[in-house]
Design a protein around this motif. Structure first.
Motif, short mmCIF file in Angstrom:
data_model
loop_
_atom_site.label_atom_id
_atom_site.label_comp_id
_atom_site.label_asym_id
_atom_site.label_seq_id
_atom_site.Cartn_x
_atom_site.Cartn_y
_atom_site.Cartn_z
N GLU A 1 -10.13 2.14 10.56
CA GLU A 1 -9.16 2.24 9.47
C GLU A 1 -7.90 1.45 9.79
O GLU A 1 -7.36 0.74 8.95
CB GLU A 1 -8.81 3.70 9.20
CG GLU A 1 -7.89 3.88 8.01
CD GLU A 1 -7.60 5.34 7.71
OE1 GLU A 1 -6.52 5.60 7.14
OE2 GLU A 1 -8.43 6.21 8.03
N TYR A 2 -7.43 1.57 11.03
CA TYR A 2 -6.24 0.82 11.46
C TYR A 2 -6.47 -0.69 11.34
O TYR A 2 -5.64 -1.41 10.80
CB TYR A 2 -5.89 1.19 12.91
CG TYR A 2 -4.90 0.25 13.54
CD1 TYR A 2 -3.54 0.39 13.28
CD2 TYR A 2 -5.31 -0.78 14.37
CE1 TYR A 2 -2.61 -0.47 13.86
CE2 TYR A 2 -4.39 -1.65 14.94
CZ TYR A 2 -3.05 -1.49 14.68
OH TYR A 2 -2.15 -2.36 15.24
N MET B 1 -5.65 -6.12 5.74
CA MET B 1 -5.21 -6.14 4.35
C MET B 1 -3.72 -6.47 4.26
O MET B 1 -3.28 -7.17 3.36
CB MET B 1 -5.50 -4.81 3.67
CG MET B 1 -6.98 -4.51 3.50
SD MET B 1 -7.88 -5.77 2.55
CE MET B 1 -8.71 -6.67 3.83
N ASP B 2 -2.94 -5.99 5.22
CA ASP B 2 -1.52 -6.30 5.25
C ASP B 2 -1.31 -7.80 5.49
O ASP B 2 -0.49 -8.44 4.82
CB ASP B 2 -0.83 -5.49 6.35
CG ASP B 2 0.68 -5.66 6.32
OD1 ASP B 2 1.28 -5.43 5.25
OD2 ASP B 2 1.26 -6.02 7.36
N LYS C 1 1.53 -13.81 -0.55
CA LYS C 1 2.94 -14.03 -0.85
C LYS C 1 3.42 -15.38 -0.35
O LYS C 1 4.11 -16.12 -1.07
CB LYS C 1 3.79 -12.92 -0.22
CG LYS C 1 5.27 -13.06 -0.55
CD LYS C 1 6.08 -11.90 -0.02
CE LYS C 1 7.54 -12.03 -0.43
NZ LYS C 1 8.32 -10.86 0.00
N ARG C 2 3.03 -15.73 0.86
CA ARG C 2 3.46 -17.02 1.41
C ARG C 2 2.93 -18.18 0.59
O ARG C 2 3.65 -19.13 0.29
CB ARG C 2 3.00 -17.14 2.86
CG ARG C 2 3.47 -18.41 3.50
CD ARG C 2 3.19 -18.44 4.96
NE ARG C 2 3.63 -19.71 5.50
CZ ARG C 2 3.35 -20.13 6.69
NH1 ARG C 2 2.62 -19.39 7.50
NH2 ARG C 2 3.77 -21.30 7.12
N SER D 1 0.24 -4.93 0.16
CA SER D 1 -0.98 -4.54 0.87
C SER D 1 -2.15 -4.79 -0.05
O SER D 1 -2.23 -4.21 -1.13
CB SER D 1 -0.92 -3.08 1.27
OG SER D 1 -2.12 -2.73 1.92
N ALA D 2 -3.05 -5.63 0.38
CA ALA D 2 -4.17 -6.03 -0.47
C ALA D 2 -5.31 -5.03 -0.47
O ALA D 2 -6.36 -5.30 -1.04
CB ALA D 2 -4.68 -7.40 -0.02
#
Length: 108
Positions: free
Chosen positions: A29-30, A36-37, A44-45, A74-75
């Motif tokens: 999960e981490y 995704m982050d 965004k970039r 977060s995608a």
């Protein structure tokens, strides 16, 4: 006066200790959230490099500005289809790798 040696740890050791060993649900999960982050930050970039607003990008793919904002933060709530549309609208190439055991699958 004696000097005390400081024990150092690798990032992998710290993750194992505080998040969980590779293969555990907590570690999976981490790692997923981290990917995704990173994907959101890449979106965004790419958008900023194209000098586009969130609203402009949203119009190109048929979603509201709020959805682009959420995606960039977060995608993890986005579908692959949405992510592909975003990168296509940004004229950016995205590559997905699929690995089965020790073999990478390639699309032909």
């Amino acid at each position: 006066m004696s000097t005390k040696e400081i024990k150092t740890y690798t990032l992998a050791e710290m993750k194992d200790k505080y998040i969980g060993k590779v293969g555990t649900s907590e570690r999976d999960e981490y790692e997923y959230e981290l990917r995704m982050d990173v994907l959101g930050k890449m979106i965004k970039r790419a958008r900023l490099e194209r000098h586009m607003t969130q609203e402009e990008l949203g119009k190109l793919i048929g979603v509201q500005k709020a959805q682009i904002s959420k995606l960039e933060r977060s995608a993890n709530s986005a579908t692959i289809d949405t992510i592909m549309k975003v990168f296509k609208a940004l004229k950016a190439e995205i590559n997905f790798n699929v690995k089965i055991e020790d073999n990478f699958l390639k699309l032909t």
